[in-house]
Enzyme design. Structure first.
Site, short mmCIF file in Angstrom:
data_model
loop_
_atom_site.label_atom_id
_atom_site.label_comp_id
_atom_site.label_asym_id
_atom_site.label_seq_id
_atom_site.Cartn_x
_atom_site.Cartn_y
_atom_site.Cartn_z
N HIS A 221 0.78 -0.96 0.29
CA HIS A 221 -0.01 -0.21 -0.30
C HIS A 221 0.90 0.86 -0.33
O HIS A 221 0.27 2.25 -0.50
CB HIS A 221 -0.72 0.06 1.46
CG HIS A 221 -2.13 0.25 0.91
ND1 HIS A 221 -2.54 1.40 0.29
CD2 HIS A 221 -3.70 0.77 1.36
CE1 HIS A 221 -4.13 1.86 -0.06
NE2 HIS A 221 -3.92 1.29 0.63
N ASP B 216 -12.38 -7.41 -18.83
CA ASP B 216 -11.73 -8.62 -19.55
C ASP B 216 -10.76 -9.20 -20.15
O ASP B 216 -10.19 -8.35 -20.98
CB ASP B 216 -12.64 -8.23 -20.93
CG ASP B 216 -13.16 -9.68 -22.57
OD1 ASP B 216 -12.85 -10.53 -21.64
OD2 ASP B 216 -13.76 -9.74 -22.44
#
Length: 449
Positions: free
Chosen positions: A166, A390
């Site tokens: 992070h 996708d």
């Protein structure tokens, strides 16, 4: 129902196709980055249907990942810790050395998509095995990759999950990377992508690298108190477009006469979750309760940064009130408090936080949750477009958050699969879940699948 059954097939390191192309060898870390030193690697994953066998799933994913890492080169680097012997401190920076990301290929042949997608919204316990991190914290980036991908082939589906350091990136940057990776994979080759823009935010008057006391960078030992903390469970709460419009209208109607600020959809939902959870958490009415929310600071600093610049540019800030005031003053007041909190995050607020943090490095080990059930943490964002990823055989059918910073009260907010909807994956004590599912006032604005 099927058990975990996750078997590791292979583990490898994927490096950028062209090494040393970044032109950037060192990234200094800001107070916003370093405040996350003891935070877990965030984990997320997308569930897909299974591609045809001739798709060559693993090789295509790895080849396209190598191309994506060439663009998003910080993810292929490592965290470096240097000792400052003159004042018994340490400093950190990101070395963009092309060490690479880890890629885990797993199989869970006994698990089906229907096992994942429970009709009541419950999240199966076995799901934690579908995520790659094993208690990684940001400080571990000196010895473990800054990005780890796990691809798990199931009976009739594929789960692609990731965890990341992070201090290197936030959700904006991670999902941008993931989108680029999916486009490269689906096209079968690279594409013209503009050069990565690093966040480039540093505060005048702060010397880099920042010095941190050694004691604050050492890993905290496991808490002995955890054995007495109730077991948490995870649940998916779905807010349809109508649920959201109704909640937002209710919140704004309650405060229309007292404020000219309009409450957003997310603020209304967060307030609804906050009030409902605290109502069933057994917190005394006199006790303070916190709602911690993540604010993107890119457009709040002056001069503003590019909206999609790479790096970590978020800040965790808290709305604080008593349980009595939260429950008695209604949804509108709670949502308005969150609205005011977000609005108060200005360039001056950012500067003050950074300056204060450098002067008095503290609370690195405090974490984000609470063992007494008085805190909720609203993470992620419904603005992240997760259902357009996708890889070449179809769009995702579900998103899930993995185990990280998972004390009771963690709410991971995601775009819903239906237009205009929002899903919340809640990590809560088991008895709180039971009470929420029997709470008519709560369920009035939630759609249970």
């Amino acid at each position: 129902m099927a058990g975990g059954g996750v078997v590791l097939v292979s583990s490898s390191i994927v490096r950028p196709v062209n090494s040393s192309q970044s032109g950037q060898t060192k990234i200094h870390l800001t107070p916003f980055d370093l405040s996350l030193l003891q935070f877990d690697y965030p984990q997320r994953g997308l569930l897909f249907s299974k591609p045809d066998s001739d798709f060559h799933l693993i090789s295509r994913l790895k080849d396209s990942l190598a191309l994506a890492l060439e663009i998003y080169f910080p993810f292929a680097g490592r965290l470096v810790k240097t000792e400052n012997l003159e004042d018994n401190t340490v400093s950190f920076f990101i070395d963009c050395d092309d060490s690479g990301a880890r890629f885990l290929h797993c199989e869970a042949k006994s698990v089906s998509v229907s096992d994942f997608l429970q009709p009541d919204g419950s999240v199966p316990d076995f799901m934690k095995h579908f995520f790659p991190a094993d208690d990684f914290k940001s400080c571990d980036g000196v010895s473990v990759p800054l990005l780890v991908i796990q691809v798990t082939e199931m009976k009739d589906g594929v789960f692609i999950s990731f965890c990341y350091n992070h201090m290197v990136a936030d959700g904006v940057s991670m999902w941008s990377f993931f989108h680029t990776w999916s486009k490269i994979c689906s096209s079968g080759s690279g594409f013209n992508h503009k050069p990565l823009v690093l966040k480039g935010w540093f505060l005048e008057g702060i010397d880099y690298p920042i010095h941190i006391p050694v004691s604050e960078t050492e890993r905290s030992p496991p808490s002995r108190e955890l054995s007495s903390v109730p077991i948490t469970k995870e649940w998916i709460f779905h807010f349809s477009k109508k649920n959201i419009l109704d909640l937002k209208a209710k919140a704004n109607s309650e405060v229309a006469s007292s404020s000219d600020m309009e409450v957003s959809s997310l603020q209304a939902i967060s307030a609804h979750m906050w009030r409902s959870i605290i109502r069933h958490s057994g917190v005394s009415r006199e006790r303070e309760t916190h709602c911690k929310i993540v604010v993107d600071l890119r457009q709040r600093v002056n001069p503003p940064l590019e909206k999609d610049c790479f790096g970590n540019m978020v800040y965790l800030t808290s709305a604080i009130t008593t349980a009595e005031e939260l429950l008695d003053r209604g949804l509108g007041e709670a949502a308005l408090q969150l609205r005011k909190l977000v609005s108060s995050q200005t360039n001056e607020t950012c500067k003050r936080f950074a300056e204060d943090w450098v002067r008095n490095v503290k609370n690195l080990k405090s974490g984000i949750g609470s063992k007494v059930g008085d805190t909720i943490v609203v993470a992620s964002s419904p603005r992240f477009e997760v259902y357009n990823k996708d890889f070449g055989w179809g769009k995702p059918i579900a998103i899930r958050a993995g185990p990280s910073n998972s004390i009771s009260g963690k709410l991971s907010v995601f775009q819903g699969i239906n237009e205009g909807s929002i899903d919340i994956q809640a990590t809560l004590w088991g008895d709180v879940i039971v009470k929420l599912l029997a709470d008519v006032e709560f369920l009035e604005h939630v759609t249970i699948a």
